[in-house]
Motif scaffolding. Structure first.
Motif, PDB file in Angstrom:
ATOM      1  N   GLY A  87       1.875  -3.692   4.495  1.00 58.43           N
ATOM      2  CA  GLY A  87       1.636  -2.331   4.943  1.00 58.43           C
ATOM      3  C   GLY A  87       2.416  -2.058   6.212  1.00 58.43           C
ATOM      4  O   GLY A  87       3.196  -2.900   6.670  1.00 58.43           O
ATOM      5  N   PHE A 147      -4.231   1.038   6.916  1.00 59.87           N
ATOM      6  CA  PHE A 147      -3.376  -0.147   6.978  1.00 59.87           C
ATOM      7  C   PHE A 147      -3.766  -1.166   5.884  1.00 59.87           C
ATOM      8  O   PHE A 147      -4.933  -1.563   5.793  1.00 59.87           O
ATOM      9  N   THR A 163      -1.725   7.304   0.197  1.00 58.20           N
ATOM     10  CA  THR A 163      -2.634   7.163   1.326  1.00 58.20           C
ATOM     11  C   THR A 163      -3.603   6.048   0.976  1.00 58.20           C
ATOM     12  O   THR A 163      -4.671   6.283   0.427  1.00 58.20           O
ATOM     13  N   GLY A 164      -3.191   4.844   1.290  1.00 66.14           N
ATOM     14  CA  GLY A 164      -4.064   3.705   1.062  1.00 66.14           C
ATOM     15  C   GLY A 164      -4.226   3.299  -0.390  1.00 66.14           C
ATOM     16  O   GLY A 164      -5.221   2.665  -0.750  1.00 66.14           O
ATOM     17  N   THR A 174       0.875  -1.173   0.000  1.00 66.71           N
ATOM     18  CA  THR A 174       0.000   0.000   0.000  1.00 66.71           C
ATOM     19  C   THR A 174       0.908   1.218   0.000  1.00 66.71           C
ATOM     20  O   THR A 174       1.868   1.287   0.758  1.00 66.71           O
TER      21      THR A 174
HETATM   22  C1  LIG Z   1       5.166   6.820   0.742  1.00 70.38           C
HETATM   23  C2  LIG Z   1       4.647   5.589   1.423  1.00 70.38           C
HETATM   24  C3  LIG Z   1       3.290   5.503   1.683  1.00 70.38           C
HETATM   25  C4  LIG Z   1       2.771   4.362   2.340  1.00 70.38           C
HETATM   26  N1  LIG Z   1       1.433   4.300   2.611  1.00 70.38           N
HETATM   27  C5  LIG Z   1       0.955   3.234   3.286  1.00 70.38           C
HETATM   28  C6  LIG Z   1      -0.432   3.148   3.619  1.00 70.38           C
HETATM   29  O1  LIG Z   1      -1.243   4.006   3.278  1.00 70.38           O
HETATM   30  N2  LIG Z   1      -0.852   2.045   4.316  1.00 70.38           N
HETATM   31  C7  LIG Z   1       0.004   1.056   4.722  1.00 70.38           C
HETATM   32  O2  LIG Z   1      -0.430   0.092   5.356  1.00 70.38           O
HETATM   33  N3  LIG Z   1       1.316   1.112   4.406  1.00 70.38           N
HETATM   34  C8  LIG Z   1       1.821   2.162   3.711  1.00 70.38           C
HETATM   35  N4  LIG Z   1       3.157   2.211   3.406  1.00 70.38           N
HETATM   36  C9  LIG Z   1       4.049   1.112   3.844  1.00 70.38           C
HETATM   37  C10 LIG Z   1       4.365   0.126   2.730  1.00 70.38           C
HETATM   38  O3  LIG Z   1       3.197  -0.481   2.211  1.00 70.38           O
HETATM   39  C11 LIG Z   1       5.303  -0.964   3.284  1.00 70.38           C
HETATM   40  O4  LIG Z   1       6.522  -0.372   3.651  1.00 70.38           O
HETATM   41  C12 LIG Z   1       5.537  -2.104   2.327  1.00 70.38           C
HETATM   42  O5  LIG Z   1       6.271  -3.107   2.994  1.00 70.38           O
HETATM   43  C13 LIG Z   1       6.287  -1.697   1.072  1.00 70.38           C
HETATM   44  O6  LIG Z   1       6.353  -2.804   0.193  1.00 70.38           O
HETATM   45  P1  LIG Z   1       6.964  -2.726  -1.264  1.00 70.38           P
HETATM   46  O7  LIG Z   1       8.445  -2.505  -1.134  1.00 70.38           O
HETATM   47  O8  LIG Z   1       6.669  -4.050  -1.873  1.00 70.38           O
HETATM   48  O9  LIG Z   1       6.275  -1.604  -1.985  1.00 70.38           O
HETATM   49  C14 LIG Z   1       3.662   3.328   2.732  1.00 70.38           C
HETATM   50  C15 LIG Z   1       5.030   3.433   2.457  1.00 70.38           C
HETATM   51  C16 LIG Z   1       5.522   4.540   1.811  1.00 70.38           C
HETATM   52  C17 LIG Z   1       6.995   4.618   1.527  1.00 70.38           C
END
Ligand SMILES: Cc1cc2nc3c(=O)[nH]c(=O)nc-3n(C[C@H](O)[C@H](O)[C@H](O)COP(=O)(O)O)c2cc1C
Length: 179
Positions: free
Chosen positions: A97, A106, A60-61, A57
């Motif tokens: 997330g 989340f 914002t979501g 995610t």
């Molecule tokens: C800019 C940004 C926005 C994020 N927004 C959310 C969110 O809205 N909800 C959530 O649960 N996690 C959020 N995350 C956390 C990521 O989903 C999490 O770090 C995930 O492990 C990243 O996986 P990926 O490397 O496969 O993209 C966000 C992370 C970043 C860097």
């Protein structure tokens, strides 16, 4: 041909890492190698009767994609798949997330995948309880449970293996995994 296809979208590689952890539990005959949705053709995606879809995610979501990040990902992938028919197919979803930094959204990204596949006629399995997480809200909670497996590698990385084991056991009867 393998019966199960696994497709993921990622920003920094964590969802790819989890996809590989899942693939390790299935042999090549049963499951094809996980593929990034931005390198997938509509034909490839449509060729499996069983699908495991993974997403982080971002924003914002949101689902990963150019509006929240710089790389094409699920957002663009779902547009490309707009005409796909998933009638008779079964889908399981997992989502990454961060419950402490984004407690109001989340793992909300999973909801984008869920709504898409349900609208295309798929049967979704692998719903997951919300117990064991500390968050305020998530778009991915439907009827009191997550629409798929919720993982938090930032705050609960020690639980990833056991959550994966339990979730795979849950979907095993449909996905043909020996348990
Ligand atoms: C800019 C940004 C926005 C994020 N927004 C959310 C969110 O809205 N909800 C959530 O649960 N996690 C959020 N995350 C956390 C990521 O989903 C999490 O770090 C995930 O492990 C990243 O996986 P990926 O490397 O496969 O993209 C966000 C992370 C970043 C860097």
């Amino acid at each position: 041909m393998a019966k199960i296809g696994m497709f993921f979208g990622t920003t920094s590689g964590s969802t790819r890492k989890v996809a590989k952890m899942i693939k390790k539990r299935f042999d090549d005959e049963l499951m094809a190698a996980p593929l990034n949705i931005n390198r997938t053709s509509v034909e490839d995606f449509s060729s499996y009767s069983l699908l495991i879809l993974g997403t982080s995610t971002v924003g914002t979501g949101q689902l990963p994609g150019v509006s929240a990040d710089s790389e094409p990902s699920w957002e663009e992938g779902l547009q490309k798949l707009a005409d796909v028919d998933l009638t008779g197919k079964t889908v399981a979803i997992f989502g990454l997330g961060d419950q402490s930094r984004y407690p109001e959204q989340f793992v909300s990204g999973m909801r984008g995948l869920y709504d898409f596949v349900v609208a295309k006629g798929a049967n979704v399995v692998g719903g997951w309880p919300t117990e064991g997480y500390e968050f305020i809200a998530s778009k991915s909670v439907v009827d009191g449970q997550f629409v798929g497996l919720a993982l938090d590698l930032s705050n609960q990385s020690g639980l990833t293996d056991s959550r994966l084991d339990a979730w795979l056991k849950q979907i095993a009867p449909v996905f043909g995994l020996p348990v």
